[in-house]
Motif scaffolding. Sequence first.
Motif, PDB file in Angstrom:
ATOM      1  N   ASP A  60      47.219  49.434  40.276  1.00  0.00           N
ATOM      2  CA  ASP A  60      48.179  50.176  39.466  1.00  0.00           C
ATOM      3  C   ASP A  60      49.563  49.535  39.441  1.00  0.00           C
ATOM      4  OD1 ASP A  60      48.752  50.725  42.126  1.00  0.00           O
ATOM      5  OD2 ASP A  60      49.354  52.802  41.733  1.00  0.00           O
ATOM      6  N   ARG A  61      49.712  48.396  40.109  1.00  0.00           N
ATOM      7  CA  ARG A  61      50.999  47.704  40.165  1.00  0.00           C
ATOM      8  C   ARG A  61      50.791  46.212  39.950  1.00  0.00           C
ATOM      9  NH1 ARG A  61      54.203  51.177  44.325  1.00  0.00           N
ATOM     10  NH2 ARG A  61      52.924  53.033  44.201  1.00  0.00           N
ATOM     11  N   LEU A  62      51.738  45.607  39.258  1.00  0.00           N
ATOM     12  CA  LEU A  62      51.746  44.158  39.052  1.00  0.00           C
ATOM     13  C   LEU A  62      53.124  43.620  39.371  1.00  0.00           C
ATOM     14  CD1 LEU A  62      50.002  43.458  35.604  1.00  0.00           C
ATOM     15  CD2 LEU A  62      49.054  43.148  37.876  1.00  0.00           C
ATOM     16  N   LYS A  63      53.149  42.431  39.972  1.00  0.00           N
ATOM     17  CA  LYS A  63      54.385  41.690  40.159  1.00  0.00           C
ATOM     18  C   LYS A  63      54.189  40.326  39.526  1.00  0.00           C
ATOM     19  CE  LYS A  63      56.638  43.622  44.191  1.00  0.00           C
ATOM     20  NZ  LYS A  63      57.222  43.336  45.518  1.00  0.00           N
ATOM     21  N   ILE A  64      55.209  39.889  38.814  1.00  0.00           N
ATOM     22  CA  ILE A  64      55.181  38.568  38.190  1.00  0.00           C
ATOM     23  C   ILE A  64      56.370  37.786  38.727  1.00  0.00           C
ATOM     24  CG2 ILE A  64      55.258  37.258  36.038  1.00  0.00           C
ATOM     25  CD1 ILE A  64      54.128  39.760  34.633  1.00  0.00           C
ATOM     26  N   LEU A  65      56.092  36.643  39.336  1.00  0.00           N
ATOM     27  CA  LEU A  65      57.126  35.787  39.907  1.00  0.00           C
ATOM     28  C   LEU A  65      57.284  34.557  39.035  1.00  0.00           C
ATOM     29  CD1 LEU A  65      58.954  35.278  42.475  1.00  0.00           C
ATOM     30  CD2 LEU A  65      57.063  33.853  43.302  1.00  0.00           C
ATOM     31  N   ALA A  81      49.806  56.473  35.934  1.00  0.00           N
ATOM     32  CA  ALA A  81      48.407  56.906  35.990  1.00  0.00           C
ATOM     33  C   ALA A  81      47.533  55.733  35.552  1.00  0.00           C
ATOM     34  CB  ALA A  81      48.180  58.095  35.056  1.00  0.00           C
ATOM     35  N   GLY A  82      46.354  55.618  36.153  1.00  0.00           N
ATOM     36  CA  GLY A  82      45.419  54.572  35.766  1.00  0.00           C
ATOM     37  C   GLY A  82      45.681  53.258  36.483  1.00  0.00           C
ATOM     38  N   ALA A  83      44.984  52.232  36.032  1.00  0.00           N
ATOM     39  CA  ALA A  83      45.091  50.904  36.631  1.00  0.00           C
ATOM     40  C   ALA A  83      45.070  49.858  35.531  1.00  0.00           C
ATOM     41  CB  ALA A  83      43.928  50.673  37.590  1.00  0.00           C
ATOM     42  N   PHE A  84      45.621  48.695  35.836  1.00  0.00           N
ATOM     43  CA  PHE A  84      45.578  47.578  34.898  1.00  0.00           C
ATOM     44  C   PHE A  84      44.150  47.063  34.827  1.00  0.00           C
ATOM     45  CE2 PHE A  84      50.019  47.423  36.313  1.00  0.00           C
ATOM     46  CZ  PHE A  84      50.666  47.366  35.097  1.00  0.00           C
ATOM     47  N   MET A 105      48.191  41.781  26.492  1.00  0.00           N
ATOM     48  CA  MET A 105      47.193  42.845  26.373  1.00  0.00           C
ATOM     49  C   MET A 105      47.074  43.636  27.671  1.00  0.00           C
ATOM     50  SD  MET A 105      44.112  41.336  24.022  1.00  0.00           S
ATOM     51  CE  MET A 105      44.193  39.590  24.299  1.00  0.00           C
ATOM     52  N   VAL A 106      47.074  42.956  28.815  1.00  0.00           N
ATOM     53  CA  VAL A 106      46.995  43.631  30.115  1.00  0.00           C
ATOM     54  C   VAL A 106      48.173  44.592  30.252  1.00  0.00           C
ATOM     55  CG1 VAL A 106      47.280  43.285  32.602  1.00  0.00           C
ATOM     56  CG2 VAL A 106      45.670  41.870  31.321  1.00  0.00           C
ATOM     57  N   LEU A 107      49.367  44.105  29.949  1.00  0.00           N
ATOM     58  CA  LEU A 107      50.566  44.933  30.089  1.00  0.00           C
ATOM     59  C   LEU A 107      50.591  46.073  29.078  1.00  0.00           C
ATOM     60  CD1 LEU A 107      53.189  42.129  30.706  1.00  0.00           C
ATOM     61  CD2 LEU A 107      52.155  43.672  32.397  1.00  0.00           C
ATOM     62  N   ASP A 108      49.850  45.926  27.984  1.00  0.00           N
ATOM     63  CA  ASP A 108      49.807  46.948  26.941  1.00  0.00           C
ATOM     64  C   ASP A 108      48.646  47.924  27.115  1.00  0.00           C
ATOM     65  OD1 ASP A 108      51.352  47.826  24.843  1.00  0.00           O
ATOM     66  OD2 ASP A 108      50.175  46.797  23.320  1.00  0.00           O
ATOM     67  N   GLY A 109      47.846  47.750  28.182  1.00  0.00           N
ATOM     68  CA  GLY A 109      46.781  48.698  28.467  1.00  0.00           C
ATOM     69  C   GLY A 109      45.434  48.371  27.871  1.00  0.00           C
ATOM     70  N   ILE A 110      45.250  47.157  27.408  1.00  0.00           N
ATOM     71  CA  ILE A 110      43.966  46.756  26.830  1.00  0.00           C
ATOM     72  C   ILE A 110      43.086  46.168  27.931  1.00  0.00           C
ATOM     73  CG2 ILE A 110      42.844  45.196  25.180  1.00  0.00           C
ATOM     74  CD1 ILE A 110      45.444  45.444  23.498  1.00  0.00           C
ATOM     75  N   ASP A 111      41.834  46.564  27.970  1.00  0.00           N
ATOM     76  CA  ASP A 111      40.889  46.103  28.977  1.00  0.00           C
ATOM     77  C   ASP A 111      40.386  44.713  28.592  1.00  0.00           C
ATOM     78  OD1 ASP A 111      38.883  45.656  30.807  1.00  0.00           O
ATOM     79  OD2 ASP A 111      37.857  47.563  30.458  1.00  0.00           O
ATOM     80  N   VAL A 112      41.015  43.669  29.150  1.00  0.00           N
ATOM     81  CA  VAL A 112      40.631  42.305  28.793  1.00  0.00           C
ATOM     82  C   VAL A 112      39.342  41.860  29.487  1.00  0.00           C
ATOM     83  CG1 VAL A 112      42.949  41.534  28.176  1.00  0.00           C
ATOM     84  CG2 VAL A 112      42.177  41.301  30.511  1.00  0.00           C
ATOM     85  N   SER A 113      38.887  42.619  30.487  1.00  0.00           N
ATOM     86  CA  SER A 113      37.629  42.245  31.132  1.00  0.00           C
ATOM     87  C   SER A 113      36.443  42.470  30.205  1.00  0.00           C
ATOM     88  CB  SER A 113      37.436  43.038  32.430  1.00  0.00           C
ATOM     89  OG  SER A 113      37.247  44.406  32.146  1.00  0.00           O
ATOM     90  N   ARG A 114      36.608  43.301  29.197  1.00  0.00           N
ATOM     91  CA  ARG A 114      35.522  43.572  28.249  1.00  0.00           C
ATOM     92  C   ARG A 114      35.619  42.739  26.979  1.00  0.00           C
ATOM     93  NH1 ARG A 114      33.151  49.213  28.828  1.00  0.00           N
ATOM     94  NH2 ARG A 114      33.828  49.816  30.905  1.00  0.00           N
ATOM     95  N   LEU A 115      36.731  42.052  26.811  1.00  0.00           N
ATOM     96  CA  LEU A 115      36.903  41.223  25.625  1.00  0.00           C
ATOM     97  C   LEU A 115      36.138  39.920  25.790  1.00  0.00           C
ATOM     98  CD1 LEU A 115      40.712  41.632  24.944  1.00  0.00           C
ATOM     99  CD2 LEU A 115      38.830  42.820  23.843  1.00  0.00           C
ATOM    100  N   ARG A 116      35.697  39.407  24.677  1.00  0.00           N
ATOM    101  CA  ARG A 116      34.962  38.151  24.684  1.00  0.00           C
ATOM    102  C   ARG A 116      35.419  37.335  23.494  1.00  0.00           C
ATOM    103  NH1 ARG A 116      30.019  36.583  22.380  1.00  0.00           N
ATOM    104  NH2 ARG A 116      29.885  38.602  21.366  1.00  0.00           N
ATOM    105  N   ARG A 117      35.878  36.143  23.762  1.00  0.00           N
ATOM    106  CA  ARG A 117      36.283  35.263  22.664  1.00  0.00           C
ATOM    107  C   ARG A 117      35.037  34.596  22.095  1.00  0.00           C
ATOM    108  NH1 ARG A 117      41.761  34.359  21.994  1.00  0.00           N
ATOM    109  NH2 ARG A 117      43.002  34.972  23.771  1.00  0.00           N
ATOM    110  N   VAL A 118      34.928  34.605  20.787  1.00  0.00           N
ATOM    111  CA  VAL A 118      33.786  33.969  20.137  1.00  0.00           C
ATOM    112  C   VAL A 118      34.179  32.565  19.710  1.00  0.00           C
ATOM    113  CG1 VAL A 118      32.781  36.143  19.354  1.00  0.00           C
ATOM    114  CG2 VAL A 118      34.402  34.965  17.903  1.00  0.00           C
ATOM    115  N   ALA A 119      33.186  31.707  19.617  1.00  0.00           N
ATOM    116  CA  ALA A 119      33.440  30.329  19.199  1.00  0.00           C
ATOM    117  C   ALA A 119      33.960  30.317  17.774  1.00  0.00           C
ATOM    118  CB  ALA A 119      32.158  29.511  19.305  1.00  0.00           C
TER     119      ALA A 119
END
Length: 128
Positions: A60-65, A81-84, A105-119
Amino acid sequence: MTGLPSLRTLDREQSARIWLAAEAADMRCGFDRLAERVKAVIGQDPLSGHLFVFRSRRGDRLKILVWDRDGFVLWYKRLEAGAFKLPRVEAGSSSVELRASELAMVLDGIDVSRLRRVARYERGARVV
């Protein structure tokens, strides 16, 4: 005619690389301890100007250095509420490189683990 904004444009304009540490980090870590983790876990130079993303155990927390010419900048976000939803990291990997569009997308709440880039077709460089 002006071009429409695209994720490809965002990624192409990205000058710094973005690295996500695979394992959870202690969110009490400050500038120096995170810089040490960049070297030890990600294997990169923390003074490179690249962005290094760390997540909490609960997700639920991110740090960017990032190093900005004369000092470190630390960006910290906590969700109420929720998690990245972060991309999957291959087994055995200590980090994964993200595109600027994926981080947005991660910071905007989109689940990138389910996304798939097509050729897609990409034309090679022209020979003159």
